[in-house]
Design a protein around this motif. Structure first.
Motif, PDB file in Angstrom:
ATOM      1  N   SER A  15      36.451  34.756 -43.490  1.00 12.39           N
ATOM      2  CA  SER A  15      36.260  33.471 -42.816  1.00 12.39           C
ATOM      3  C   SER A  15      34.788  33.104 -42.662  1.00 12.39           C
ATOM      4  O   SER A  15      34.436  31.937 -42.780  1.00 12.39           O
ATOM      5  CB  SER A  15      36.968  33.446 -41.461  1.00 12.39           C
ATOM      6  N   ASP A  16      33.901  34.078 -42.419  1.00 10.15           N
ATOM      7  CA  ASP A  16      32.472  33.751 -42.291  1.00 10.15           C
ATOM      8  C   ASP A  16      31.920  33.185 -43.590  1.00 10.15           C
ATOM      9  O   ASP A  16      31.171  32.206 -43.579  1.00 10.15           O
ATOM     10  CB  ASP A  16      31.659  34.984 -41.879  1.00 10.15           C
ATOM     11  N   MET A  17      32.293  33.796 -44.708  1.00 12.39           N
ATOM     12  CA  MET A  17      31.812  33.324 -45.999  1.00 12.39           C
ATOM     13  C   MET A  17      32.341  31.915 -46.282  1.00 12.39           C
ATOM     14  O   MET A  17      31.597  31.038 -46.715  1.00 12.39           O
ATOM     15  CB  MET A  17      32.253  34.282 -47.111  1.00 12.39           C
ATOM     16  N   ILE A  18      33.616  31.702 -46.011  1.00 12.17           N
ATOM     17  CA  ILE A  18      34.208  30.382 -46.228  1.00 12.17           C
ATOM     18  C   ILE A  18      33.550  29.356 -45.302  1.00 12.17           C
ATOM     19  O   ILE A  18      33.253  28.240 -45.723  1.00 12.17           O
ATOM     20  CB  ILE A  18      35.738  30.430 -46.020  1.00 12.17           C
ATOM     21  N   ASN A  19      33.290  29.722 -44.052  1.00  9.98           N
ATOM     22  CA  ASN A  19      32.628  28.812 -43.106  1.00  9.98           C
ATOM     23  C   ASN A  19      31.270  28.360 -43.642  1.00  9.98           C
ATOM     24  O   ASN A  19      30.930  27.184 -43.546  1.00  9.98           O
ATOM     25  CB  ASN A  19      32.461  29.465 -41.741  1.00  9.98           C
ATOM     26  N   ASN A  20      30.490  29.287 -44.189  1.00  8.53           N
ATOM     27  CA  ASN A  20      29.179  28.936 -44.744  1.00  8.53           C
ATOM     28  C   ASN A  20      29.328  27.967 -45.909  1.00  8.53           C
ATOM     29  O   ASN A  20      28.579  26.989 -46.024  1.00  8.53           O
ATOM     30  CB  ASN A  20      28.419  30.188 -45.196  1.00  8.53           C
ATOM     31  N   ASP A  21      30.297  28.224 -46.783  1.00  6.61           N
ATOM     32  CA  ASP A  21      30.538  27.343 -47.931  1.00  6.61           C
ATOM     33  C   ASP A  21      30.981  25.961 -47.473  1.00  6.61           C
ATOM     34  O   ASP A  21      30.558  24.949 -48.032  1.00  6.61           O
ATOM     35  CB  ASP A  21      31.592  27.943 -48.865  1.00  6.61           C
ATOM     36  N   ILE A  22      31.827  25.907 -46.446  1.00 10.14           N
ATOM     37  CA  ILE A  22      32.294  24.626 -45.907  1.00 10.14           C
ATOM     38  C   ILE A  22      31.128  23.833 -45.329  1.00 10.14           C
ATOM     39  O   ILE A  22      30.981  22.643 -45.582  1.00 10.14           O
ATOM     40  CB  ILE A  22      33.382  24.849 -44.838  1.00 10.14           C
ATOM     41  N   THR A  23      30.285  24.512 -44.555  1.00  7.69           N
ATOM     42  CA  THR A  23      29.129  23.842 -43.953  1.00  7.69           C
ATOM     43  C   THR A  23      28.200  23.302 -45.028  1.00  7.69           C
ATOM     44  O   THR A  23      27.761  22.147 -44.954  1.00  7.69           O
ATOM     45  CB  THR A  23      28.374  24.819 -43.017  1.00  7.69           C
ATOM     46  N   GLN A  24      27.912  24.097 -46.049  1.00  2.00           N
ATOM     47  CA  GLN A  24      27.032  23.640 -47.135  1.00  2.00           C
ATOM     48  C   GLN A  24      27.632  22.439 -47.863  1.00  2.00           C
ATOM     49  O   GLN A  24      26.935  21.469 -48.146  1.00  2.00           O
ATOM     50  CB  GLN A  24      26.773  24.769 -48.128  1.00  2.00           C
ATOM     51  N   ALA A  25      28.926  22.501 -48.180  1.00  2.05           N
ATOM     52  CA  ALA A  25      29.579  21.390 -48.886  1.00  2.05           C
ATOM     53  C   ALA A  25      29.560  20.126 -48.034  1.00  2.05           C
ATOM     54  O   ALA A  25      29.258  19.035 -48.526  1.00  2.05           O
ATOM     55  CB  ALA A  25      31.014  21.772 -49.250  1.00  2.05           C
ATOM     56  N   THR A  26      29.858  20.274 -46.746  1.00  2.00           N
ATOM     57  CA  THR A  26      29.899  19.112 -45.844  1.00  2.00           C
ATOM     58  C   THR A  26      28.524  18.477 -45.702  1.00  2.00           C
ATOM     59  O   THR A  26      28.377  17.257 -45.793  1.00  2.00           O
ATOM     60  CB  THR A  26      30.434  19.542 -44.462  1.00  2.00           C
ATOM     61  N   GLU A  27      27.512  19.303 -45.499  1.00  2.00           N
ATOM     62  CA  GLU A  27      26.164  18.778 -45.287  1.00  2.00           C
ATOM     63  C   GLU A  27      25.533  18.254 -46.576  1.00  2.00           C
ATOM     64  O   GLU A  27      24.468  17.647 -46.532  1.00  2.00           O
ATOM     65  CB  GLU A  27      25.302  19.839 -44.621  1.00  2.00           C
ATOM     66  N   SER A  28      26.199  18.451 -47.728  1.00  2.00           N
ATOM     67  CA  SER A  28      25.692  17.888 -48.982  1.00  2.00           C
ATOM     68  C   SER A  28      26.014  16.398 -49.099  1.00  2.00           C
ATOM     69  O   SER A  28      25.471  15.709 -49.950  1.00  2.00           O
ATOM     70  CB  SER A  28      26.287  18.639 -50.185  1.00  2.00           C
ATOM     71  N   VAL A  29      26.888  15.906 -48.238  1.00  2.00           N
ATOM     72  CA  VAL A  29      27.269  14.488 -48.259  1.00  2.00           C
ATOM     73  C   VAL A  29      26.180  13.672 -47.571  1.00  2.00           C
ATOM     74  O   VAL A  29      25.733  14.019 -46.470  1.00  2.00           O
ATOM     75  CB  VAL A  29      28.639  14.284 -47.572  1.00  2.00           C
ATOM     76  N   ASP A  30      25.751  12.592 -48.233  1.00  2.00           N
ATOM     77  CA  ASP A  30      24.711  11.724 -47.673  1.00  2.00           C
ATOM     78  C   ASP A  30      25.098  11.236 -46.287  1.00  2.00           C
ATOM     79  O   ASP A  30      26.219  10.756 -46.080  1.00  2.00           O
ATOM     80  CB  ASP A  30      24.478  10.502 -48.577  1.00  2.00           C
ATOM     81  N   GLY A  31      24.175  11.382 -45.341  1.00  2.00           N
ATOM     82  CA  GLY A  31      24.390  10.896 -43.982  1.00  2.00           C
ATOM     83  C   GLY A  31      25.017  11.909 -43.045  1.00  2.00           C
ATOM     84  O   GLY A  31      25.064  11.683 -41.844  1.00  2.00           O
ATOM     85  N   VAL A  32      25.527  13.010 -43.581  1.00  2.00           N
ATOM     86  CA  VAL A  32      26.117  14.051 -42.741  1.00  2.00           C
ATOM     87  C   VAL A  32      25.083  15.158 -42.567  1.00  2.00           C
ATOM     88  O   VAL A  32      24.627  15.747 -43.535  1.00  2.00           O
ATOM     89  CB  VAL A  32      27.418  14.624 -43.355  1.00  2.00           C
ATOM     90  N   GLU A  33      24.709  15.403 -41.321  1.00  2.00           N
ATOM     91  CA  GLU A  33      23.647  16.366 -41.050  1.00  2.00           C
ATOM     92  C   GLU A  33      24.138  17.661 -40.422  1.00  2.00           C
ATOM     93  O   GLU A  33      23.447  18.673 -40.463  1.00  2.00           O
ATOM     94  CB  GLU A  33      22.577  15.729 -40.159  1.00  2.00           C
TER      95      GLU A  33
END
Length: 105
Positions: free
Chosen positions: A58-76
């Motif tokens: 879950s920690d590894m997946i959480n990091n991947d989710i955060t990186q993918a989400t924050e790659s979207v313009d306007g999402v910090e």
């Protein structure tokens, strides 16, 4: 959510397709693990579950989710709201995921 936030939420869902569940080798969107994406301003909240409660990755997946989400313009920033209800089962998987895993029906 306003129109921009709805567009960003859709872009986040698209970005989350790059996050692969290491145990199953299928992305978390097609596995049906994402229950909701909400964008408010620059903050995104992902409501999701895991295939098993004691998932050691879950920690590894959480990091991947955060990186993918924050790659979207306007999402910090990204908050992950991990829930256990409704309980995940194979009916939540997309047709693509079922075919990839050799599951029929």
């Amino acid at each position: 959510m306003n129109e921009t936030e709805t567009k960003q939420a859709n872009e986040v869902m698209d970005a989350l397709e790059s996050v692969i569940d290491p145990e199953l080798g299928i992305d978390i969107v097609n596995l049906g693990l994402i229950y909701g994406v909400e964008v408010e301003g620059t903050q995104c909240t992902i409501t999701m579950t895991l295939t098993t409660m004691g998932c050691p990755l879950s920690d590894m997946i959480n990091n991947d989710i955060t990186q993918a989400t924050e790659s979207v313009d306007g999402v910090e920033s990204c908050d992950i709201n991990l829930v256990w209800y409704p309980i995940w089962d194979m009916t939540k998987m997309s047709r693509f995921a079922k075919i990839a895993l050799g599951i029929h029906g």
